[in-house]
Motif scaffolding. Sequence first.
Motif, PDB file in Angstrom:
ATOM      1  N   TYR A   4       0.817  -1.221   0.000  1.00  0.00           N
ATOM      2  CA  TYR A   4       0.000   0.000   0.000  1.00  0.00           C
ATOM      3  C   TYR A   4       0.850   1.271   0.000  1.00  0.00           C
ATOM      4  CZ  TYR A   4       0.793   0.397   5.090  1.00  0.00           C
ATOM      5  OH  TYR A   4       1.359   0.520   6.326  1.00  0.00           O
ATOM      6  N   GLN A   5       2.102   1.160   0.458  1.00  0.00           N
ATOM      7  CA  GLN A   5       2.953   2.340   0.518  1.00  0.00           C
ATOM      8  C   GLN A   5       3.355   2.834  -0.871  1.00  0.00           C
ATOM      9  OE1 GLN A   5       5.712   0.399   3.268  1.00  0.00           O
ATOM     10  NE2 GLN A   5       5.193   1.919   4.845  1.00  0.00           N
ATOM     11  N   ASN A   6       3.224   1.961  -1.873  1.00  0.00           N
ATOM     12  CA  ASN A   6       3.558   2.348  -3.250  1.00  0.00           C
ATOM     13  C   ASN A   6       2.326   2.590  -4.107  1.00  0.00           C
ATOM     14  OD1 ASN A   6       6.362   2.191  -2.899  1.00  0.00           O
ATOM     15  ND2 ASN A   6       6.326  -0.033  -3.183  1.00  0.00           N
ATOM     16  N   GLN A   7       1.138   2.500  -3.524  1.00  0.00           N
ATOM     17  CA  GLN A   7      -0.091   2.630  -4.312  1.00  0.00           C
ATOM     18  C   GLN A   7      -0.843   3.899  -3.917  1.00  0.00           C
ATOM     19  OE1 GLN A   7      -0.419   0.522  -6.781  1.00  0.00           O
ATOM     20  NE2 GLN A   7       1.309  -0.693  -6.029  1.00  0.00           N
ATOM     21  N   ASN A   8      -1.416   4.545  -4.913  1.00  0.00           N
ATOM     22  CA  ASN A   8      -2.174   5.776  -4.700  1.00  0.00           C
ATOM     23  C   ASN A   8      -3.646   5.486  -4.976  1.00  0.00           C
ATOM     24  OD1 ASN A   8      -2.950   8.451  -4.377  1.00  0.00           O
ATOM     25  ND2 ASN A   8      -2.405   9.014  -6.472  1.00  0.00           N
ATOM     26  N   ILE A   9      -4.375   5.064  -3.933  1.00  0.00           N
ATOM     27  CA  ILE A   9      -5.785   4.682  -4.092  1.00  0.00           C
ATOM     28  C   ILE A   9      -6.660   5.930  -4.072  1.00  0.00           C
ATOM     29  CG2 ILE A   9      -7.706   3.394  -3.073  1.00  0.00           C
ATOM     30  CD1 ILE A   9      -5.671   1.524  -1.826  1.00  0.00           C
ATOM     31  N   LYS A  10      -7.593   5.999  -5.004  1.00  0.00           N
ATOM     32  CA  LYS A  10      -8.593   7.063  -5.002  1.00  0.00           C
ATOM     33  C   LYS A  10      -9.974   6.445  -4.845  1.00  0.00           C
ATOM     34  CE  LYS A  10      -6.088  10.665  -7.393  1.00  0.00           C
ATOM     35  NZ  LYS A  10      -6.086  11.641  -8.506  1.00  0.00           N
ATOM     36  N   THR A  16     -18.599  14.121  -0.704  1.00  0.00           N
ATOM     37  CA  THR A  16     -18.113  15.278  -1.462  1.00  0.00           C
ATOM     38  C   THR A  16     -18.465  15.204  -2.942  1.00  0.00           C
ATOM     39  OG1 THR A  16     -15.977  14.200  -1.887  1.00  0.00           O
ATOM     40  CG2 THR A  16     -16.169  15.539   0.123  1.00  0.00           C
ATOM     41  N   GLY A  17     -18.842  14.005  -3.423  1.00  0.00           N
ATOM     42  CA  GLY A  17     -19.142  13.834  -4.834  1.00  0.00           C
ATOM     43  C   GLY A  17     -17.906  13.833  -5.703  1.00  0.00           C
ATOM     44  N   GLU A  18     -16.756  13.524  -5.113  1.00  0.00           N
ATOM     45  CA  GLU A  18     -15.496  13.525  -5.865  1.00  0.00           C
ATOM     46  C   GLU A  18     -14.653  12.312  -5.496  1.00  0.00           C
ATOM     47  OE1 GLU A  18     -13.526  17.147  -4.900  1.00  0.00           O
ATOM     48  OE2 GLU A  18     -14.925  18.416  -6.022  1.00  0.00           O
ATOM     49  N   LYS A  19     -13.742  11.954  -6.421  1.00  0.00           N
ATOM     50  CA  LYS A  19     -12.732  10.948  -6.092  1.00  0.00           C
ATOM     51  C   LYS A  19     -11.657  11.618  -5.256  1.00  0.00           C
ATOM     52  CE  LYS A  19     -13.168   7.989 -10.179  1.00  0.00           C
ATOM     53  NZ  LYS A  19     -12.459   7.477 -11.367  1.00  0.00           N
ATOM     54  N   GLU A  20     -11.330  10.987  -4.140  1.00  0.00           N
ATOM     55  CA  GLU A  20     -10.334  11.552  -3.233  1.00  0.00           C
ATOM     56  C   GLU A  20      -9.242  10.528  -2.959  1.00  0.00           C
ATOM     57  OE1 GLU A  20     -12.349  12.678   0.321  1.00  0.00           O
ATOM     58  OE2 GLU A  20     -13.739  14.030  -0.694  1.00  0.00           O
ATOM     59  N   GLN A  21      -8.046  11.028  -2.759  1.00  0.00           N
ATOM     60  CA  GLN A  21      -6.945  10.130  -2.411  1.00  0.00           C
ATOM     61  C   GLN A  21      -7.220   9.520  -1.042  1.00  0.00           C
ATOM     62  OE1 GLN A  21      -3.043  11.718  -2.961  1.00  0.00           O
ATOM     63  NE2 GLN A  21      -2.044  10.138  -1.734  1.00  0.00           N
ATOM     64  N   PHE A  22      -7.069   8.199  -0.962  1.00  0.00           N
ATOM     65  CA  PHE A  22      -7.348   7.505   0.290  1.00  0.00           C
ATOM     66  C   PHE A  22      -6.144   7.579   1.218  1.00  0.00           C
ATOM     67  CE2 PHE A  22      -7.133   3.568   2.871  1.00  0.00           C
ATOM     68  CZ  PHE A  22      -8.242   3.808   3.672  1.00  0.00           C
ATOM     69  N   ASP A 382     -10.681   3.841  -7.678  1.00  0.00           N
ATOM     70  CA  ASP A 382     -12.008   3.567  -7.115  1.00  0.00           C
ATOM     71  C   ASP A 382     -12.446   2.131  -7.362  1.00  0.00           C
ATOM     72  OD1 ASP A 382     -14.266   4.351  -5.651  1.00  0.00           O
ATOM     73  OD2 ASP A 382     -15.383   4.884  -7.461  1.00  0.00           O
ATOM     74  N   PHE A 383     -11.496   1.191  -7.248  1.00  0.00           N
ATOM     75  CA  PHE A 383     -11.769  -0.251  -7.295  1.00  0.00           C
ATOM     76  C   PHE A 383     -12.500  -0.620  -8.600  1.00  0.00           C
ATOM     77  CE2 PHE A 383     -11.925   1.420  -2.955  1.00  0.00           C
ATOM     78  CZ  PHE A 383     -10.805   0.803  -2.415  1.00  0.00           C
TER      79      PHE A 383
END
Length: 494
Positions: A4-10, A16-22, A382-383
Amino acid sequence: MQLYQNQNIKIYNSLTGEKEQFKSIHEGSVGMYVCGPTVYSNVHLGNVRTFMSFDVIFRYLKYLGYKVRYVRNITDAGHLENDADVGEDRIAKKARLEEIEPMEVVQRYTVDFHNILNTFNFLPPSIEPTATGHIIEQIELIKTIIDNGFAYEVNGSVYFDVHKYNESNEYGILSKRKLEDLIHNTRELDGQSDKKNPQDFALWKKAEPAHIMRWPSPWSDGFPGWHLECTAMSTKYLGEHFDIHGGGMDLKFPHHECEIAQNQAAKGKSPVNYWMHANMLIMNGKKMAKSTGNFILPNEIFTGDNPHITKAFTPSVARFFMLQAHYRSVLDFTNDGLLASEKGYNRLMEAVKSLSELKTSDKSSIDINAWQQKCFEAMNDDFNTPILIANLFEAVKYINQIKDGTVTITKEDLETLTKTINDFTFDILGLKDDTIQTNTGTDKLSGTVELLIKLRQEARANKDFALSDKIRDELAEVGIKLKDGKDGTTFTTN
Protein backbone atom coordinates in the motif's frame (compact mmCIF):
# COMPACT_ATOMS: atom_id res chain seq x y z
CA MET A 1 7.63 -2.41 2.87
CA GLN A 2 3.92 -3.06 2.43
CA LEU A 3 2.40 -2.79 -1.04
CA TYR A 4 0.00 0.00 0.00
CA GLN A 5 2.95 2.34 0.52
CA ASN A 6 3.56 2.35 -3.25
CA GLN A 7 -0.09 2.63 -4.31
CA ASN A 8 -2.17 5.78 -4.70
CA ILE A 9 -5.78 4.68 -4.09
CA LYS A 10 -8.59 7.06 -5.00
CA ILE A 11 -12.10 6.53 -3.65
CA TYR A 12 -15.28 8.20 -4.83
CA ASN A 13 -16.62 9.84 -1.68
CA SER A 14 -20.42 10.20 -1.72
CA LEU A 15 -20.09 12.98 0.87
CA THR A 16 -18.11 15.28 -1.46
CA GLY A 17 -19.14 13.83 -4.83
CA GLU A 18 -15.50 13.52 -5.87
CA LYS A 19 -12.73 10.95 -6.09
CA GLU A 20 -10.33 11.55 -3.23
CA GLN A 21 -6.95 10.13 -2.41
CA PHE A 22 -7.35 7.50 0.29
CA LYS A 23 -5.37 8.05 3.45
CA SER A 24 -6.22 5.92 6.45
CA ILE A 25 -6.60 7.55 9.86
CA HIS A 26 -4.08 5.15 11.38
CA GLU A 27 -1.05 4.22 9.29
CA GLY A 28 -1.36 0.66 7.97
CA SER A 29 -4.86 0.09 9.40
CA VAL A 30 -8.33 0.53 7.89
CA GLY A 31 -11.68 0.54 9.67
CA MET A 32 -14.61 -0.26 7.39
CA TYR A 33 -18.30 -0.59 8.28
CA VAL A 34 -20.94 -1.89 5.86
CA CYS A 35 -24.66 -2.01 6.62
CA GLY A 36 -25.69 -5.66 6.60
CA PRO A 37 -29.04 -7.36 5.93
CA THR A 38 -32.33 -7.23 7.77
CA VAL A 39 -32.84 -10.95 8.24
CA TYR A 40 -36.55 -11.50 7.59
CA SER A 41 -36.36 -13.11 4.12
CA ASN A 42 -33.96 -14.80 1.70
CA VAL A 43 -31.07 -12.55 0.75
CA HIS A 44 -31.86 -10.50 -2.36
CA LEU A 45 -29.49 -10.63 -5.35
CA GLY A 46 -29.16 -6.84 -5.18
CA ASN A 47 -27.86 -7.19 -1.61
CA VAL A 48 -25.40 -9.83 -2.80
CA ARG A 49 -24.13 -7.39 -5.41
CA THR A 50 -23.58 -4.69 -2.76
CA PHE A 51 -21.80 -7.02 -0.36
CA MET A 52 -19.71 -8.42 -3.22
CA SER A 53 -18.45 -4.92 -4.03
CA PHE A 54 -17.25 -4.46 -0.47
CA ASP A 55 -15.85 -8.00 -0.35
CA VAL A 56 -13.54 -7.05 -3.25
CA ILE A 57 -12.59 -3.77 -1.53
CA PHE A 58 -11.85 -5.73 1.67
CA ARG A 59 -9.77 -8.23 -0.31
CA TYR A 60 -7.77 -5.54 -2.12
CA LEU A 61 -6.97 -3.54 1.01
CA LYS A 62 -5.84 -6.73 2.77
CA TYR A 63 -3.80 -7.72 -0.29
CA LEU A 64 -1.97 -4.38 -0.16
CA GLY A 65 -0.96 -5.13 3.42
CA TYR A 66 -3.45 -3.05 5.37
CA LYS A 67 -4.72 -4.47 8.65
CA VAL A 68 -8.45 -4.20 7.96
CA ARG A 69 -11.19 -4.39 10.57
CA TYR A 70 -14.32 -4.99 8.53
CA VAL A 71 -17.58 -4.72 10.50
CA ARG A 72 -20.86 -5.76 8.85
CA ASN A 73 -23.95 -5.87 11.06
CA ILE A 74 -27.03 -8.06 11.18
CA THR A 75 -30.29 -6.11 11.67
CA ASP A 76 -32.46 -8.42 13.78
CA ALA A 77 -34.76 -5.82 15.38
CA GLY A 78 -36.13 -2.33 14.94
CA HIS A 79 -36.43 -2.19 11.15
CA LEU A 80 -40.07 -1.30 10.56
CA GLU A 81 -41.98 -1.77 7.31
CA ASN A 82 -41.32 0.83 4.59
CA ASP A 83 -38.33 2.13 6.59
CA ALA A 84 -40.78 4.17 8.69
CA ASP A 85 -41.13 5.07 12.37
CA VAL A 86 -44.58 3.51 12.56
CA GLY A 87 -45.89 0.12 11.56
CA GLU A 88 -44.81 -3.43 12.23
CA ASP A 89 -41.30 -4.77 12.71
CA ARG A 90 -40.38 -6.75 9.59
CA ILE A 91 -39.07 -9.71 11.58
CA ALA A 92 -42.01 -9.73 14.00
CA LYS A 93 -44.43 -9.64 11.06
CA LYS A 94 -42.74 -12.63 9.44
CA ALA A 95 -42.86 -14.48 12.77
CA ARG A 96 -46.58 -13.74 13.11
CA LEU A 97 -47.35 -14.90 9.57
CA GLU A 98 -45.39 -18.14 9.99
CA GLU A 99 -46.43 -18.67 13.62
CA ILE A 100 -42.86 -18.99 14.89
CA GLU A 101 -40.66 -17.01 17.27
CA PRO A 102 -38.96 -13.86 15.88
CA MET A 103 -35.55 -15.31 16.69
CA GLU A 104 -36.41 -18.38 14.61
CA VAL A 105 -36.94 -16.02 11.69
CA VAL A 106 -33.62 -14.34 12.46
CA GLN A 107 -31.77 -17.66 12.67
CA ARG A 108 -33.30 -19.08 9.47
CA TYR A 109 -32.45 -16.10 7.31
CA THR A 110 -29.07 -15.38 8.91
CA VAL A 111 -28.07 -18.94 8.00
CA ASP A 112 -29.41 -18.42 4.47
CA PHE A 113 -27.43 -15.18 4.19
CA HIS A 114 -24.19 -16.84 5.28
CA ASN A 115 -24.73 -19.87 3.04
CA ILE A 116 -25.29 -17.71 -0.05
CA LEU A 117 -22.28 -15.51 0.65
CA ASN A 118 -20.10 -18.57 1.29
CA THR A 119 -21.26 -20.04 -2.04
CA PHE A 120 -20.17 -16.82 -3.77
CA ASN A 121 -16.78 -17.13 -1.99
CA PHE A 122 -17.07 -14.06 0.23
CA LEU A 123 -14.54 -13.54 3.00
CA PRO A 124 -16.28 -13.25 6.38
CA PRO A 125 -16.12 -9.80 8.04
CA SER A 126 -13.86 -9.27 11.02
CA ILE A 127 -16.88 -8.65 13.29
CA GLU A 128 -20.57 -9.31 12.61
CA PRO A 129 -22.54 -7.66 15.44
CA THR A 130 -26.31 -7.83 15.84
CA ALA A 131 -28.75 -5.09 16.80
CA THR A 132 -30.25 -7.18 19.63
CA GLY A 133 -26.76 -7.81 21.02
CA HIS A 134 -26.16 -4.08 21.43
CA ILE A 135 -29.32 -2.75 23.09
CA ILE A 136 -27.35 -1.35 26.04
CA GLU A 137 -25.00 0.58 23.75
CA GLN A 138 -27.97 2.03 21.87
CA ILE A 139 -29.70 3.12 25.10
CA GLU A 140 -26.51 4.84 26.29
CA LEU A 141 -26.19 6.61 22.94
CA ILE A 142 -29.77 7.89 23.21
CA LYS A 143 -29.05 9.23 26.71
CA THR A 144 -26.07 11.18 25.35
CA ILE A 145 -28.06 12.63 22.45
CA ILE A 146 -30.83 13.72 24.88
CA ASP A 147 -28.27 15.26 27.26
CA ASN A 148 -26.76 17.20 24.34
CA GLY A 149 -30.16 18.66 23.52
CA PHE A 150 -30.81 16.93 20.20
CA ALA A 151 -33.56 14.48 21.20
CA TYR A 152 -36.76 14.51 23.23
CA GLU A 153 -38.97 11.92 24.94
CA VAL A 154 -42.73 11.82 24.59
CA ASN A 155 -45.10 9.08 25.79
CA GLY A 156 -42.26 6.56 26.19
CA SER A 157 -40.73 7.14 22.76
CA VAL A 158 -37.61 9.18 21.97
CA TYR A 159 -37.20 11.18 18.76
CA PHE A 160 -34.23 12.93 17.19
CA ASP A 161 -34.92 16.66 16.85
CA VAL A 162 -33.90 17.32 13.24
CA HIS A 163 -34.77 21.04 13.34
CA LYS A 164 -32.75 21.62 16.53
CA TYR A 165 -29.83 19.70 15.00
CA ASN A 166 -30.03 21.73 11.79
CA GLU A 167 -29.52 24.99 13.69
CA SER A 168 -25.83 24.15 14.20
CA ASN A 169 -25.29 21.32 11.69
CA GLU A 170 -26.37 20.39 8.19
CA TYR A 171 -29.03 17.69 7.98
CA GLY A 172 -28.85 16.49 4.37
CA ILE A 173 -25.09 16.88 3.97
CA LEU A 174 -24.73 13.38 2.46
CA SER A 175 -27.86 13.13 0.33
CA LYS A 176 -27.66 16.82 -0.71
CA ARG A 177 -31.24 17.38 0.48
CA LYS A 178 -32.29 20.61 2.12
CA LEU A 179 -34.43 20.50 5.25
CA GLU A 180 -36.69 23.19 3.76
CA ASP A 181 -37.46 20.90 0.82
CA LEU A 182 -38.09 17.96 3.15
CA ILE A 183 -40.53 20.06 5.17
CA HIS A 184 -42.36 21.13 2.02
CA ASN A 185 -42.64 17.56 0.72
CA THR A 186 -43.66 15.88 3.99
CA ARG A 187 -47.26 15.23 4.90
CA GLU A 188 -48.39 14.46 8.42
CA LEU A 189 -49.19 10.77 8.85
CA ASP A 190 -51.44 9.11 11.38
CA GLY A 191 -49.44 7.95 14.36
CA GLN A 192 -46.80 10.67 14.04
CA SER A 193 -48.51 13.16 16.34
CA ASP A 194 -45.97 12.50 19.10
CA LYS A 195 -43.25 14.12 17.02
CA LYS A 196 -42.52 17.83 17.11
CA ASN A 197 -41.96 17.70 13.36
CA PRO A 198 -42.59 15.02 10.69
CA GLN A 199 -38.88 15.00 9.78
CA ASP A 200 -37.87 13.85 13.26
CA PHE A 201 -36.97 10.17 13.45
CA ALA A 202 -37.24 7.58 16.20
CA LEU A 203 -34.33 6.70 18.43
CA TRP A 204 -36.52 4.56 20.72
CA LYS A 205 -40.10 3.40 20.22
CA LYS A 206 -42.46 2.41 22.99
CA ALA A 207 -43.77 -1.07 22.19
CA GLU A 208 -47.48 -1.55 21.74
CA PRO A 209 -48.99 -4.39 23.84
CA ALA A 210 -48.92 -6.79 20.88
CA HIS A 211 -45.31 -6.01 19.94
CA ILE A 212 -43.22 -9.10 20.68
CA MET A 213 -39.68 -7.72 20.41
CA ARG A 214 -39.16 -5.37 23.36
CA TRP A 215 -36.51 -4.41 25.89
CA PRO A 216 -36.58 -2.29 29.09
CA SER A 217 -35.22 1.23 28.88
CA PRO A 218 -35.40 4.44 30.99
CA TRP A 219 -38.30 5.60 28.78
CA SER A 220 -40.41 2.47 28.23
CA ASP A 221 -40.40 -1.16 27.29
CA GLY A 222 -39.70 -0.84 23.61
CA PHE A 223 -37.14 -1.18 20.85
CA PRO A 224 -34.45 0.97 19.20
CA GLY A 225 -34.87 2.87 15.95
CA TRP A 226 -33.38 1.28 12.85
CA HIS A 227 -30.79 4.02 12.22
CA LEU A 228 -29.41 3.90 15.76
CA GLU A 229 -27.88 0.41 15.67
CA CYS A 230 -25.33 1.25 12.98
CA THR A 231 -24.12 4.34 14.84
CA ALA A 232 -23.78 2.37 18.06
CA MET A 233 -22.02 -0.65 16.57
CA SER A 234 -19.76 1.13 14.08
CA THR A 235 -18.36 3.48 16.71
CA LYS A 236 -18.05 0.72 19.32
CA TYR A 237 -15.81 -1.40 17.12
CA LEU A 238 -14.14 1.21 14.89
CA GLY A 239 -14.01 4.31 17.10
CA GLU A 240 -15.82 7.63 16.94
CA HIS A 241 -14.08 8.46 13.66
CA PHE A 242 -13.20 5.76 11.13
CA ASP A 243 -12.18 5.36 7.50
CA ILE A 244 -14.91 3.85 5.31
CA HIS A 245 -18.67 3.39 5.62
CA GLY A 246 -20.41 1.50 2.83
CA GLY A 247 -23.81 0.28 1.77
CA GLY A 248 -26.32 0.29 -1.03
CA MET A 249 -27.35 3.50 -2.78
CA ASP A 250 -30.83 3.13 -1.27
CA LEU A 251 -29.40 3.63 2.24
CA LYS A 252 -27.92 7.07 1.55
CA PHE A 253 -31.18 8.68 2.69
CA PRO A 254 -32.50 8.43 5.29
CA HIS A 255 -30.37 5.73 6.93
CA HIS A 256 -26.85 7.07 6.41
CA GLU A 257 -27.98 10.68 6.71
CA CYS A 258 -29.42 9.85 10.13
CA GLU A 259 -26.22 8.05 11.12
CA ILE A 260 -24.21 11.18 10.46
CA ALA A 261 -26.68 13.28 12.47
CA GLN A 262 -26.68 10.85 15.41
CA ASN A 263 -22.90 10.71 15.58
CA GLN A 264 -22.54 14.48 15.25
CA ALA A 265 -25.16 14.99 17.98
CA ALA A 266 -23.59 12.45 20.34
CA LYS A 267 -19.86 12.85 19.69
CA GLY A 268 -19.61 16.29 18.11
CA LYS A 269 -17.91 14.93 15.00
CA SER A 270 -18.75 13.33 11.66
CA PRO A 271 -18.12 9.59 11.95
CA VAL A 272 -16.58 8.70 8.59
CA ASN A 273 -13.97 9.99 6.12
CA TYR A 274 -15.17 8.11 3.01
CA TRP A 275 -18.81 7.25 2.34
CA MET A 276 -19.17 4.63 -0.40
CA HIS A 277 -22.40 3.51 -2.08
CA ALA A 278 -22.94 0.59 -4.46
CA ASN A 279 -25.51 1.11 -7.18
CA MET A 280 -28.62 -0.95 -7.77
CA LEU A 281 -29.13 -4.17 -9.71
CA ILE A 282 -31.94 -4.41 -12.26
CA MET A 283 -33.11 -7.37 -14.33
CA ASN A 284 -33.81 -7.35 -18.05
CA GLY A 285 -33.79 -3.56 -18.02
CA LYS A 286 -36.44 -3.26 -15.29
CA LYS A 287 -36.60 -3.07 -11.53
CA MET A 288 -36.39 -6.49 -9.91
CA ALA A 289 -39.67 -7.25 -8.13
CA LYS A 290 -41.47 -10.38 -6.96
CA SER A 291 -44.83 -8.79 -7.72
CA THR A 292 -44.08 -8.55 -11.46
CA GLY A 293 -42.25 -11.88 -11.73
CA ASN A 294 -39.07 -10.02 -12.79
CA PHE A 295 -37.12 -11.68 -10.02
CA ILE A 296 -34.49 -14.32 -9.32
CA LEU A 297 -33.05 -15.68 -6.08
CA PRO A 298 -29.29 -16.35 -5.87
CA ASN A 299 -29.81 -20.13 -5.46
CA GLU A 300 -31.86 -20.23 -8.67
CA ILE A 301 -28.81 -19.07 -10.63
CA PHE A 302 -26.96 -22.20 -9.51
CA THR A 303 -29.86 -24.59 -10.21
CA GLY A 304 -31.16 -22.92 -13.38
CA ASP A 305 -34.66 -23.19 -11.90
CA ASN A 306 -35.95 -19.80 -13.03
CA PRO A 307 -37.75 -18.82 -16.25
CA HIS A 308 -35.41 -15.86 -16.82
CA ILE A 309 -32.32 -18.02 -17.40
CA THR A 310 -31.76 -20.86 -19.87
CA LYS A 311 -29.35 -22.94 -17.76
CA ALA A 312 -27.55 -23.18 -14.45
CA PHE A 313 -24.43 -21.08 -13.85
CA THR A 314 -21.65 -21.67 -11.34
CA PRO A 315 -21.16 -19.19 -8.48
CA SER A 316 -17.88 -17.97 -9.96
CA VAL A 317 -19.51 -17.25 -13.34
CA ALA A 318 -22.22 -15.23 -11.56
CA ARG A 319 -19.57 -13.42 -9.50
CA PHE A 320 -17.50 -12.75 -12.62
CA PHE A 321 -20.60 -11.36 -14.35
CA MET A 322 -21.34 -8.94 -11.49
CA LEU A 323 -17.76 -7.70 -11.26
CA GLN A 324 -17.78 -6.71 -14.93
CA ALA A 325 -19.80 -3.64 -13.89
CA HIS A 326 -18.26 -0.95 -11.69
CA TYR A 327 -19.80 -0.90 -8.22
CA ARG A 328 -21.17 2.62 -8.78
CA SER A 329 -22.87 1.61 -12.06
CA VAL A 330 -26.33 0.10 -12.43
CA LEU A 331 -25.97 -3.62 -13.27
CA ASP A 332 -28.51 -5.21 -15.62
CA PHE A 333 -28.87 -8.91 -14.84
CA THR A 334 -29.66 -10.82 -18.05
CA ASN A 335 -29.37 -14.36 -19.37
CA ASP A 336 -27.32 -13.16 -22.36
CA GLY A 337 -24.96 -11.35 -20.00
CA LEU A 338 -24.45 -14.52 -17.96
CA LEU A 339 -23.83 -16.62 -21.09
CA ALA A 340 -21.23 -14.14 -22.34
CA SER A 341 -19.61 -14.03 -18.89
CA GLU A 342 -19.43 -17.81 -18.80
CA LYS A 343 -17.47 -17.86 -22.05
CA GLY A 344 -15.14 -15.15 -20.81
CA TYR A 345 -14.69 -16.83 -17.43
CA ASN A 346 -13.84 -20.17 -19.08
CA ARG A 347 -11.30 -18.44 -21.34
CA LEU A 348 -9.66 -16.85 -18.31
CA MET A 349 -9.53 -20.12 -16.35
CA GLU A 350 -8.15 -22.00 -19.35
CA ALA A 351 -5.40 -19.43 -19.77
CA VAL A 352 -4.50 -19.47 -16.07
CA LYS A 353 -4.26 -23.29 -16.08
CA SER A 354 -1.96 -23.25 -19.10
CA LEU A 355 0.61 -20.91 -17.50
CA SER A 356 2.67 -23.82 -16.19
CA GLU A 357 3.02 -25.20 -19.72
CA LEU A 358 4.48 -22.05 -21.26
CA LYS A 359 8.01 -22.15 -22.65
CA THR A 360 10.40 -19.36 -21.66
CA SER A 361 13.08 -17.57 -23.65
CA ASP A 362 16.15 -15.49 -22.88
CA LYS A 363 14.24 -12.34 -23.86
CA SER A 364 10.73 -10.93 -23.36
CA SER A 365 8.98 -9.23 -26.24
CA ILE A 366 6.18 -7.97 -23.95
CA ASP A 367 6.40 -5.55 -21.01
CA ILE A 368 4.96 -7.53 -18.12
CA ASN A 369 5.80 -4.89 -15.49
CA ALA A 370 3.81 -2.24 -17.39
CA TRP A 371 0.86 -4.67 -17.62
CA GLN A 372 1.11 -5.45 -13.90
CA GLN A 373 1.03 -1.75 -13.05
CA LYS A 374 -2.14 -1.34 -15.13
CA CYS A 375 -3.81 -3.98 -12.93
CA PHE A 376 -2.92 -2.01 -9.79
CA GLU A 377 -3.98 1.26 -11.41
CA ALA A 378 -7.42 -0.18 -12.21
CA MET A 379 -8.05 -1.14 -8.60
CA ASN A 380 -6.50 2.08 -7.31
CA ASP A 381 -9.00 4.04 -9.40
CA ASP A 382 -12.01 3.57 -7.11
CA PHE A 383 -11.77 -0.25 -7.30
CA ASN A 384 -12.51 -0.42 -11.03
CA THR A 385 -13.08 -4.16 -11.51
CA PRO A 386 -14.25 -3.90 -15.18
CA ILE A 387 -10.92 -2.29 -16.18
CA LEU A 388 -9.04 -4.87 -14.12
CA ILE A 389 -10.88 -7.67 -15.93
CA ALA A 390 -10.03 -6.06 -19.29
CA ASN A 391 -6.37 -6.10 -18.22
CA LEU A 392 -6.63 -9.77 -17.26
CA PHE A 393 -7.90 -10.54 -20.76
CA GLU A 394 -4.92 -8.67 -22.14
CA ALA A 395 -2.82 -11.21 -20.23
CA VAL A 396 -4.92 -14.03 -21.74
CA LYS A 397 -3.94 -12.68 -25.17
CA TYR A 398 -0.25 -12.70 -24.12
CA ILE A 399 -0.56 -16.29 -22.89
CA ASN A 400 -2.07 -17.45 -26.18
CA GLN A 401 0.64 -15.58 -28.13
CA ILE A 402 3.36 -17.23 -26.03
CA LYS A 403 1.71 -20.60 -26.74
CA ASP A 404 1.71 -19.85 -30.47
CA GLY A 405 5.32 -18.66 -30.38
CA THR A 406 4.48 -15.18 -31.70
CA VAL A 407 5.84 -13.51 -28.54
CA THR A 408 8.53 -14.57 -26.07
CA ILE A 409 8.86 -14.27 -22.30
CA THR A 410 11.69 -14.79 -19.83
CA LYS A 411 11.42 -17.08 -16.84
CA GLU A 412 11.42 -14.08 -14.47
CA ASP A 413 8.65 -12.31 -16.40
CA LEU A 414 6.62 -15.50 -16.56
CA GLU A 415 6.83 -15.78 -12.77
CA THR A 416 5.60 -12.17 -12.48
CA LEU A 417 2.79 -12.82 -14.95
CA THR A 418 1.76 -16.03 -13.17
CA LYS A 419 1.76 -14.49 -9.68
CA THR A 420 -0.04 -11.32 -10.78
CA ILE A 421 -2.82 -12.99 -12.76
CA ASN A 422 -3.41 -15.50 -9.95
CA ASP A 423 -3.38 -12.80 -7.27
CA PHE A 424 -5.84 -10.53 -9.05
CA THR A 425 -8.10 -13.32 -10.29
CA PHE A 426 -8.39 -15.38 -7.12
CA ASP A 427 -7.22 -13.31 -4.14
CA ILE A 428 -8.67 -9.93 -5.16
CA LEU A 429 -11.64 -10.64 -7.44
CA GLY A 430 -12.43 -13.69 -5.30
CA LEU A 431 -13.06 -16.07 -8.21
CA LYS A 432 -12.64 -19.82 -7.86
CA ASP A 433 -11.83 -22.30 -10.59
CA ASP A 434 -15.23 -23.97 -10.82
CA THR A 435 -14.11 -25.54 -14.09
CA ILE A 436 -12.11 -28.05 -12.03
CA GLN A 437 -15.43 -29.75 -11.31
CA THR A 438 -17.32 -29.01 -14.51
CA ASN A 439 -14.66 -29.12 -17.20
CA THR A 440 -12.77 -32.26 -16.32
CA GLY A 441 -15.90 -34.15 -15.33
CA THR A 442 -15.80 -37.71 -14.06
CA ASP A 443 -13.27 -40.26 -15.27
CA LYS A 444 -16.01 -41.92 -17.31
CA LEU A 445 -16.99 -38.69 -19.07
CA SER A 446 -13.35 -37.84 -19.70
CA GLY A 447 -12.66 -41.29 -21.11
CA THR A 448 -15.73 -41.18 -23.36
CA VAL A 449 -14.83 -37.77 -24.76
CA GLU A 450 -11.22 -38.84 -25.31
CA LEU A 451 -12.50 -41.87 -27.28
CA LEU A 452 -14.66 -39.57 -29.44
CA ILE A 453 -11.68 -37.26 -29.99
CA LYS A 454 -9.65 -40.28 -31.14
CA LEU A 455 -12.43 -41.37 -33.54
CA ARG A 456 -12.60 -37.81 -34.87
CA GLN A 457 -8.85 -37.74 -35.45
CA GLU A 458 -9.12 -41.02 -37.38
CA ALA A 459 -11.98 -39.58 -39.45
CA ARG A 460 -9.90 -36.54 -40.31
CA ALA A 461 -6.92 -38.71 -41.21
CA ASN A 462 -9.23 -40.63 -43.59
CA LYS A 463 -10.51 -37.28 -44.97
CA ASP A 464 -13.98 -38.09 -43.64
CA PHE A 465 -14.61 -34.47 -42.66
CA ALA A 466 -18.36 -34.94 -42.49
CA LEU A 467 -17.96 -37.43 -39.61
CA SER A 468 -15.29 -35.26 -37.99
CA ASP A 469 -17.60 -32.23 -38.03
CA LYS A 470 -20.55 -34.31 -36.83
CA ILE A 471 -18.62 -35.47 -33.74
CA ARG A 472 -17.51 -31.91 -32.97
CA ASP A 473 -20.97 -30.37 -33.52
CA GLU A 474 -22.93 -32.98 -31.58
CA LEU A 475 -20.55 -32.72 -28.63
CA ALA A 476 -21.01 -28.93 -28.73
CA GLU A 477 -24.78 -29.38 -28.56
CA VAL A 478 -24.46 -31.14 -25.21
CA GLY A 479 -22.06 -28.51 -23.88
CA ILE A 480 -18.70 -30.15 -24.67
CA LYS A 481 -16.45 -27.91 -26.71
CA LEU A 482 -13.44 -29.31 -28.58
CA LYS A 483 -10.41 -27.14 -29.15
CA ASP A 484 -7.72 -28.09 -31.66
CA GLY A 485 -4.18 -26.93 -30.93
CA LYS A 486 -0.59 -27.67 -31.82
CA ASP A 487 -0.38 -30.27 -29.07
CA GLY A 488 -3.63 -32.04 -29.96
CA THR A 489 -7.33 -31.64 -29.12
CA THR A 490 -8.62 -30.68 -25.68
CA PHE A 491 -12.18 -30.21 -24.40
CA THR A 492 -14.13 -28.04 -21.99
CA THR A 493 -17.71 -28.22 -20.77
CA ASN A 494 -20.07 -25.24 -20.54
